[in-house]
Scaffold this active site. Structure first.
Site, short mmCIF file in Angstrom:
data_model
loop_
_atom_site.label_atom_id
_atom_site.label_comp_id
_atom_site.label_asym_id
_atom_site.label_seq_id
_atom_site.Cartn_x
_atom_site.Cartn_y
_atom_site.Cartn_z
CG HIS A 247 3.29 -6.72 -4.29
ND1 HIS A 247 2.75 -6.20 -3.14
CD2 HIS A 247 3.98 -5.70 -4.86
CE1 HIS A 247 3.08 -4.93 -3.02
NE2 HIS A 247 3.83 -4.60 -4.06
CB SER B 178 5.23 2.89 3.63
OG SER B 178 5.95 3.91 2.99
CD GLU C 228 0.57 -8.94 -2.18
OE1 GLU C 228 1.57 -9.66 -2.00
OE2 GLU C 228 0.64 -7.70 -2.28
CB CYS D 73 5.52 -3.67 -1.15
SG CYS D 73 5.92 -2.33 -2.28
NE ARG E 265 8.46 5.23 0.84
CZ ARG E 265 7.60 6.24 0.83
NH1 ARG E 265 7.78 7.26 1.63
NH2 ARG E 265 6.56 6.24 0.02
NE ARG F 155 5.11 4.51 -6.28
CZ ARG F 155 5.58 5.75 -6.21
NH1 ARG F 155 5.90 6.40 -7.30
NH2 ARG F 155 5.75 6.35 -5.05
N GLY G 288 0.90 -1.16 0.00
CA GLY G 288 0.00 0.00 0.00
C GLY G 288 0.93 1.19 0.00
#
Lengths: 192, 294
Positions: free
Chosen positions: A173, A50, A175, A80, A109, A138, A48
């Protein structure tokens, strides 16, 4: 032993993680209240933004509750943005961003660039017996690790998966893919 | 081997924005206020929709200088708008490194017939839609995120509600329809059959669906979330209000706690005046941005 895992439901890819956990056959719940942590063996902080998740955690007191439960042995996996929030240090973010500072790593980041540079690639992850699909959006990188941290996967630019006891962090990710290996790896940490 | 710009990567960024608020900003200072308030992304513009509406004339892509300064000011993703069908404006935004491109009815359309072929870009696109057919046509063209059109720059949520309810109702219709009625449904909706099958299977749009166009208060944001939005765009609603900082933070909290009236009551208190609103009935047909690019 039946494992119960939660996904921090503040912002980001919550439903994707819940679906993957359910496909692994465990009880999975969205976590919105600090009180819910008491009954969990493990928690996932999803991808998401941060800064957003960090602010909402600080606003609701969830940050301190997570730190306390991790000290008591709850497993924690950050993907992430979750990796950023778990880090002891984030480059260039001194004081700007609320962090849990649970894992002895320094994170950069948006380490690969902007969305244009987001990518997919195959990854060899220590402890997983086949290459898995890595989806990097990203994405952050681990640029420095403390002595307790084990590197599970690294690309040329830096570390993209690491573990320290029951703490797990990935830049990518799982997921967003159909492969459940990384979720099973985390559930194994929840069981120990 | 690394592969950039896959549909999974494009759609994935929108998935990471779920449950969040994307705010229109026109200066680096506004972008920092939005980030500080907890926005998941900002939309970099030269003018917010309410001012575009007031100014009239042709509205185009923002000056790259404005966009680059906003990109420098924040670490969250930066989006920017191009005119419907103006693929060269999109090429320019991709070159700048903007994180998401909004092919938007808020700007004056450059092509009255065709949208941009969004598959040809590495940078993902979000597009507006009023119904399921429109949403699936945009996805077929390559959009990796959908938002309701609403009626931008009005501070009036009624059209966003209409569009969200319409998309949700049509999804339920598709889910409940027997397989042998899908071809005719696809024809009636003007939607590609394959995408309609996917909607039937998953019970939702194949990409993330945000609410946009007229959201001005924390209650508006929570309303759209309860109606099934994955997240919220606030255009003029923040920086045309009396206290942008407080309103921005309140809308972020309301979007997260959309089902909790106690929190909603609390964050709605003492925010000062919201942006002045426009009654949709007072808009002439030419002033209705939602009719652009169907």
């Amino acid at each position: 032993m039946a494992v119960k895992a939660g996904v921090l439901d503040f912002q980001g890819a919550v439903t994707e993680h819940l679906a993957a956990l359910k496909r692994c056959g465990v009880e999975a719940v969205p976590v919105r209240e600090a009180g819910q942590l008491a009954e969990l063996d493990g928690l996932i902080i999803p991808g998401g933004e941060s800064t957003t998740i960090g602010k909402l955690m600080a606003f609701s007191g969830m940050d301190e509750a997570i730190i306390k439960r991790c000290r008591e042995g709850m497993a924690l996996w950050g993907t992430c943005a979750g990796m950023v929030l778990m880090a002891k240090e984030v480059e260039g973010a001194a004081g700007k961003q609320p962090l849990l500072r649970l894992m002895d790593v320094t994170v950069r980041r948006n380490a690969f660039g902007r969305q244009r540079e987001s990518f997919e690639t195959k990854l060899d992850v220590k402890g997983i017996d086949h290459p898995i699909e890595g989806v990097f959006i990203r994405a952050p990188l681990i640029v420095q690790t403390g002595p307790t941290v084990e590197v599970l996967c690294a690309l040329e630019k830096g570390i993209v998966a690491a573990q320290s006891g029951r703490l797990l962090a990935t830049s990518f990710h799982p997921e967003l893919t159909d492969d459940l290996s990384m979720h099973r790896y985390f559930l194994h940490l929840c069981q120990n | 081997m690394e592969e950039q710009g896959t549909f999974r990567v494009k759609k994935g960024l929108a998935q990471m924005l779920k449950g969040g608020v994307i705010m229109d900003v026109t200066t680096p200072e506004q972008a920092r206020i939005a980030e500080e308030a907890g926005a998941v992304a900002v939309m970099a513009l030269e003018r917010v929709p309410a001012d575009i509406r007031a100014a009239g004339g042709v509205a185009r892509m923002a000056d790259p200088e404005v966009i680059l300064r906003i990109m420098d000011a924040v670490t969250i993703p930066v989006m920017a708008k191009v005119r419907i069908g103006h693929f060269v404006e999109a090429q320019i935004l991709e070159e700048l490194g903007v994180d998401y491109i909004d092919e938007s009815e808020v700007l004056t359309p450059a092509d009255e017939h065709y949208h941009i072929n969004k598959h040809q870009f590495k940078v993902p696109f979000v597009c507006g839609a009023r119904n399921l057919g429109e949403a699936l046509r945009r996805i077929a063209e390559g959009a990796a995120m959908i938002r309701t059109k609403g009626e931008p720059g009005t501070g009036n949520v009624v059209e966003a509600v209409r569009h969200m309810r319409c998309v949700m109702e049509q999804i339920r219709q598709v889910v409940n329809a027997p397989e042998d009625e899908l071809v005719v449904l696809a024809k009636e909706m003007g939607a590609p059959l394959e995408l309609l099958r996917e909607v039937k299977k998953e019970g939702r749009l194949p990409v993330v669906n945000f609410a946009a166009g007229g959201i001005a208060t924390p209650a508006d944001a929570a309303l759209m979330m309860q109606l099934g939005a994955d997240g919220i765009f606030v255009g003029s609603g923040i920086f045309k209000s009396e206290d942008p900082q407080a309103r921005a933070a309140a809308i972020v909290k309301a979007t997260r706690e959309y089902n909790n009236p106690a929190v909603l009551a609390n964050v709605s208190r003492g925010l000062g005046a919201a942006m002045p609103g426009l009654e949709i009935g007072t808009l002439s047909e030419l002033d209705r941005m939602q009719e652009r690019g169907v």
